[in-house]
Design a protein around this motif. Structure first.
Motif, PDB file in Angstrom:
ATOM      1  N   ILE A   1      17.800  -5.498   4.530  1.00  0.00           N
ATOM      2  CA  ILE A   1      17.091  -6.098   5.103  1.00  0.00           C
ATOM      3  C   ILE A   1      16.484  -5.605   4.071  1.00  0.00           C
ATOM      4  CG2 ILE A   1      17.279  -5.341   7.288  1.00  0.00           C
ATOM      5  CD1 ILE A   1      15.623  -2.696   6.212  1.00  0.00           C
ATOM      6  N   ASP A   2      14.928  -6.646   3.612  1.00  0.00           N
ATOM      7  CA  ASP A   2      13.669  -6.495   2.546  1.00  0.00           C
ATOM      8  C   ASP A   2      13.388  -5.431   2.726  1.00  0.00           C
ATOM      9  OD1 ASP A   2      12.099  -6.445   1.075  1.00  0.00           O
ATOM     10  OD2 ASP A   2      11.649  -9.053   1.648  1.00  0.00           O
ATOM     11  N   PRO A   3      13.459  -4.289   1.328  1.00  0.00           N
ATOM     12  CA  PRO A   3      13.033  -2.888   1.997  1.00  0.00           C
ATOM     13  C   PRO A   3      11.410  -2.692   2.125  1.00  0.00           C
ATOM     14  CG  PRO A   3      13.467  -3.049  -0.095  1.00  0.00           C
ATOM     15  CD  PRO A   3      14.289  -3.964  -0.001  1.00  0.00           C
ATOM     16  N   GLU A   4      11.310  -4.312   1.206  1.00  0.00           N
ATOM     17  CA  GLU A   4       9.152  -4.303   2.012  1.00  0.00           C
ATOM     18  C   GLU A   4       8.844  -4.267   2.999  1.00  0.00           C
ATOM     19  OE1 GLU A   4       6.566  -4.601  -0.992  1.00  0.00           O
ATOM     20  OE2 GLU A   4       8.768  -3.741  -2.431  1.00  0.00           O
ATOM     21  N   THR A   5       9.541  -4.326   4.187  1.00  0.00           N
ATOM     22  CA  THR A   5       9.908  -4.205   5.759  1.00  0.00           C
ATOM     23  C   THR A   5       9.519  -3.530   6.165  1.00  0.00           C
ATOM     24  OG1 THR A   5      12.512  -5.082   6.157  1.00  0.00           O
ATOM     25  CG2 THR A   5      10.747  -6.654   5.874  1.00  0.00           C
ATOM     26  N   ILE A   6      10.566  -2.061   5.411  1.00  0.00           N
ATOM     27  CA  ILE A   6      10.369  -0.704   5.841  1.00  0.00           C
ATOM     28  C   ILE A   6       8.679   0.014   5.525  1.00  0.00           C
ATOM     29  CG2 ILE A   6      11.479   1.829   5.571  1.00  0.00           C
ATOM     30  CD1 ILE A   6      13.634  -0.002   4.149  1.00  0.00           C
ATOM     31  N   GLY A   7       8.197   0.145   7.026  1.00  0.00           N
ATOM     32  CA  GLY A   7       6.722   0.899   6.258  1.00  0.00           C
ATOM     33  C   GLY A   7       6.818   2.233   6.447  1.00  0.00           C
ATOM     34  N   ILE A   8       5.889   3.151   5.543  1.00  0.00           N
ATOM     35  CA  ILE A   8       5.567   3.938   5.959  1.00  0.00           C
ATOM     36  C   ILE A   8       4.352   5.085   5.816  1.00  0.00           C
ATOM     37  CG2 ILE A   8       6.116   6.759   4.298  1.00  0.00           C
ATOM     38  CD1 ILE A   8       8.229   5.416   2.694  1.00  0.00           C
ATOM     39  N   HIS A   9       3.413   5.318   6.753  1.00  0.00           N
ATOM     40  CA  HIS A   9       2.522   5.734   7.073  1.00  0.00           C
ATOM     41  C   HIS A   9       1.998   7.338   7.223  1.00  0.00           C
ATOM     42  CE1 HIS A   9       2.095   1.661   7.602  1.00  0.00           C
ATOM     43  NE2 HIS A   9       2.918   1.393   8.504  1.00  0.00           N
ATOM     44  N   THR A  10       2.090   7.456   6.372  1.00  0.00           N
ATOM     45  CA  THR A  10       1.717   8.694   6.390  1.00  0.00           C
ATOM     46  C   THR A  10       2.509  10.114   6.815  1.00  0.00           C
ATOM     47  OG1 THR A  10      -0.761   8.817   6.624  1.00  0.00           O
ATOM     48  CG2 THR A  10       0.356  10.979   7.119  1.00  0.00           C
ATOM     49  N   ASN A  11       2.995  10.338   8.554  1.00  0.00           N
ATOM     50  CA  ASN A  11       4.274  11.275   8.574  1.00  0.00           C
ATOM     51  C   ASN A  11       5.363  10.114   9.845  1.00  0.00           C
ATOM     52  OD1 ASN A  11       3.795  13.400   7.573  1.00  0.00           O
ATOM     53  ND2 ASN A  11       2.819  14.414   8.756  1.00  0.00           N
ATOM     54  N   THR A  12       5.316   8.679   9.412  1.00  0.00           N
ATOM     55  CA  THR A  12       5.956   8.177  10.327  1.00  0.00           C
ATOM     56  C   THR A  12       6.614   7.136   9.424  1.00  0.00           C
ATOM     57  OG1 THR A  12       4.449   8.124  12.505  1.00  0.00           O
ATOM     58  CG2 THR A  12       5.371   6.296  12.268  1.00  0.00           C
ATOM     59  N   LEU A  13       7.617   6.655   9.597  1.00  0.00           N
ATOM     60  CA  LEU A  13       8.582   5.264   9.083  1.00  0.00           C
ATOM     61  C   LEU A  13       8.706   4.285   9.977  1.00  0.00           C
ATOM     62  CD1 LEU A  13      10.755   5.001   6.581  1.00  0.00           C
ATOM     63  CD2 LEU A  13      11.558   4.499   8.776  1.00  0.00           C
TER      64      LEU A  13
ATOM     65  N   LEU B   1      10.069  11.966   5.170  1.00  0.00           N
ATOM     66  CA  LEU B   1       8.832  11.162   5.524  1.00  0.00           C
ATOM     67  C   LEU B   1       8.104  12.336   5.165  1.00  0.00           C
ATOM     68  CD1 LEU B   1       9.814  10.920   9.196  1.00  0.00           C
ATOM     69  CD2 LEU B   1       9.916   9.547   7.457  1.00  0.00           C
ATOM     70  N   GLY B   2       6.447  11.850   4.657  1.00  0.00           N
ATOM     71  CA  GLY B   2       5.585  13.313   4.514  1.00  0.00           C
ATOM     72  C   GLY B   2       5.289  13.213   2.952  1.00  0.00           C
ATOM     73  N   ASP B   3       6.908  13.092   2.248  1.00  0.00           N
ATOM     74  CA  ASP B   3       6.691  13.610   0.774  1.00  0.00           C
ATOM     75  C   ASP B   3       6.444  12.076  -0.072  1.00  0.00           C
ATOM     76  OD1 ASP B   3       6.982  16.400   1.143  1.00  0.00           O
ATOM     77  OD2 ASP B   3       8.887  16.606   1.049  1.00  0.00           O
ATOM     78  N   SER B   4       7.496  10.782   0.759  1.00  0.00           N
ATOM     79  CA  SER B   4       7.377   9.907   0.130  1.00  0.00           C
ATOM     80  C   SER B   4       6.563   8.717   0.193  1.00  0.00           C
ATOM     81  CB  SER B   4       9.357   8.919   0.336  1.00  0.00           C
ATOM     82  OG  SER B   4      10.148  10.040   0.015  1.00  0.00           O
ATOM     83  N   LYS B   5       6.179   8.692  -0.718  1.00  0.00           N
ATOM     84  CA  LYS B   5       4.928   6.730  -0.453  1.00  0.00           C
ATOM     85  C   LYS B   5       5.839   5.369  -0.234  1.00  0.00           C
ATOM     86  CE  LYS B   5       1.166   8.864  -2.423  1.00  0.00           C
ATOM     87  NZ  LYS B   5       0.227   9.092  -4.201  1.00  0.00           N
ATOM     88  N   LYS B   6       7.526   5.801  -0.692  1.00  0.00           N
ATOM     89  CA  LYS B   6       7.822   4.226  -0.215  1.00  0.00           C
ATOM     90  C   LYS B   6       9.634   5.036  -0.556  1.00  0.00           C
ATOM     91  CE  LYS B   6       8.113   3.092  -5.027  1.00  0.00           C
ATOM     92  NZ  LYS B   6       7.859   1.678  -5.843  1.00  0.00           N
ATOM     93  N   PRO B   7      10.603   3.647   0.196  1.00  0.00           N
ATOM     94  CA  PRO B   7      11.776   4.036  -0.023  1.00  0.00           C
ATOM     95  C   PRO B   7      12.164   4.376  -1.431  1.00  0.00           C
ATOM     96  CG  PRO B   7      11.332   2.828   1.990  1.00  0.00           C
ATOM     97  CD  PRO B   7      10.152   3.046   0.541  1.00  0.00           C
TER      98      PRO B   7
END
Length: 415
Positions: free
Chosen positions: A15-27, A227-233
């Motif tokens: 999959i395209d890593p751009e489609t992985i959404g990280i929002h604060t404590n949710t992926l 989660l909670g530490d990373s802004k992007k994969p």
């Protein structure tokens, strides 16, 4: 509590890593076709008091449920057991001694120990059909919920109703309990992973198998995040020696007719090719037999008889095995059997091996007929680890990722 969620997909299903959404404590991720493994690690302090007391006299406890449904494995999830509920238990002290919590092991059988100074291990097995009518995942879910106290832990367990296998593990060396849930490869239309408690550590990986550099290695690449530490994969690539690998051969099983009181299990194997690039590998079959069916170890002492069945040697059988008792008078769950097969010279032609078994007298019924069954055996090539792989470091992370772990050296090729 620590949670690790791993998706492993085939290279063509990336999959395209751009489609992985990280929002604060949710992926969140959508349109993913992959196998999935969720692992929850709990410290003793996070377990209920009564369970902590019971485990205080336990050295190791391993419980695994495997679905009877057919599924395709994918590296590194190649290790397999027969369908049903498996329990392996090792106490800290000899069973029956003062302070031993799990003293009622009347249905368990002994496991062989290489060190007579260590307490004996015990084994128990229950066929899938003998579990609760609600289904084995629900039955194991009830066990798992006795371990879980937090909402986030129980939420993860509730997701396991469609799982391929569920493991509950405890080791006194680490004083931690682990709940591992595995789903075989399938389409995940929408996946959302949340950090439900601020004290949780949630790690997530989306990985793919790459072409290995060494025969016994697994090479993986993909993306990791905390989660909670990373802004992007974070992209990662690592390799490690794995004990379990896939083999191209297929196995079918059937009883030779007529079965009678002395049924013969016939294994039909699609080819006799050993693992590529390996020497000295031995083909084995491991049978988990309910108490209605049993082996007679004395039959396996005649080398000419074994050769006529395409067998080489008996390496393990549960002892003692009562050769005369009816099924309905026995308390033990059954027996296990490990036998080495004798394949013909390597070729792509199919061949068969035959394993002699015996049927116990079953409980009489009004109709005069009773039925029994046994789970599919595990058939695998066992190979010695070579010196190069034995010294290979495990799980070296690269490209901004971390260490995701490995299994150590040695090799088994699952058929």
């Amino acid at each position: 509590m620590r949670q690790r969620i791993t998706f492993v997909h085939e290279p063509q299903d990336g999959i395209d890593p751009e489609t992985i959404g990280i929002h604060t404590n949710t992926l969140s991720v959508a349109g993913l076709k992959a196998a999935r493994e969720d692992q929850i690690t709990l410290s003793l302090a996070e377990l209920p008091q009564e369970l902590r007391e019971a485990l205080s006299q336990t050295k190791e406890l391993h419980i695994r449920y495997v679905t009877p449904a057919t599924y395709e494995s994918i590296p590194p999830f190649n290790s397999q057991l027969s369908p049903g509920l498996h329990v392996y238990y090792t106490p800290k002290t000899e069973v029956g001694k003062e302070g031993q919590e799990f003293s009622d092991l009347i249905s368990f059988t002994h496991l062989p120990s290489k060190n007579p100074q260590h307490p004996a291990g015990y084994e128990f097995y229950l066929r899938d059909s003998a579990l609760s009518p609600a289904g084995a995942p629900s039955a194991l879910g009830a066990y798992a919920k006795n371990i879980c106290q937090s909402t986030s832990c129980q939420t993860r367990i509730d997701e396991a109703s469609t799982a391929t296998s569920i493991d509950l593990d405890f080791s006194s060396s680490t004083n931690t309990a682990k709940i591992t849930t595995f789903w075989s490869s399938r389409a995940w239309d929408a996946v959302a992973v949340s950090k439900m408690d601020h004290t949780d550590r949630v790690e997530l990986g989306i990985l793919s198998n790459e072409k290995p550099i060494r025969p016994d290695d697994l090479n993986m690449s993909g993306f990791l995040t905390v989660l909670g530490d990373s802004k992007k994969p974070a992209p990662t690539m690592f390799q490690f020696p794995s004990r379990h690998h896939r083999h191209a051969a297929k196995v079918g099983t059937s009883f030779i007719e007529p079965t009678g009181l002395h049924p013969t299990l016939q294994l039909s194997i699609s080819n006799s090719q050993p693992p590529k690039g390996r020497e000295g590998c031995k083909l084995n079959a491991h049978l988990t037999l309910p108490r209605s069916i049993f082996p007679d170890k004395y039959q396996f002492r005649d080398s000419l008889y074994l050769a006529s069945k395409n067998l080489t040697a008996l390496h393990h059988v549960t002892v003692p095995v009562d050769l005369e008792a009816p099924e309905y008078t026995m308390s033990l769950w059954g027996s296990s059997l490990l036998v080495e097969l004798a394949p013909p010279p390597p070729s792509l032609e199919a061949w068969t091996a035959e394993i002699p078994l015996h049927l116990r007298y079953l409980l009489p019924t009004e109709s005069g007929y009773s039925s029994t069954s046994l789970p599919a055996p595990e058939v695998f090539w066992a190979c010695e680890a070579d010196e190069e792989n034995a010294l290979l470091p495990v799980g070296q992370g690269e490209g901004g990722g971390g260490v995701w772990g490995g299994e150590g050296a040695g090799a088994e090729y699952e058929v």
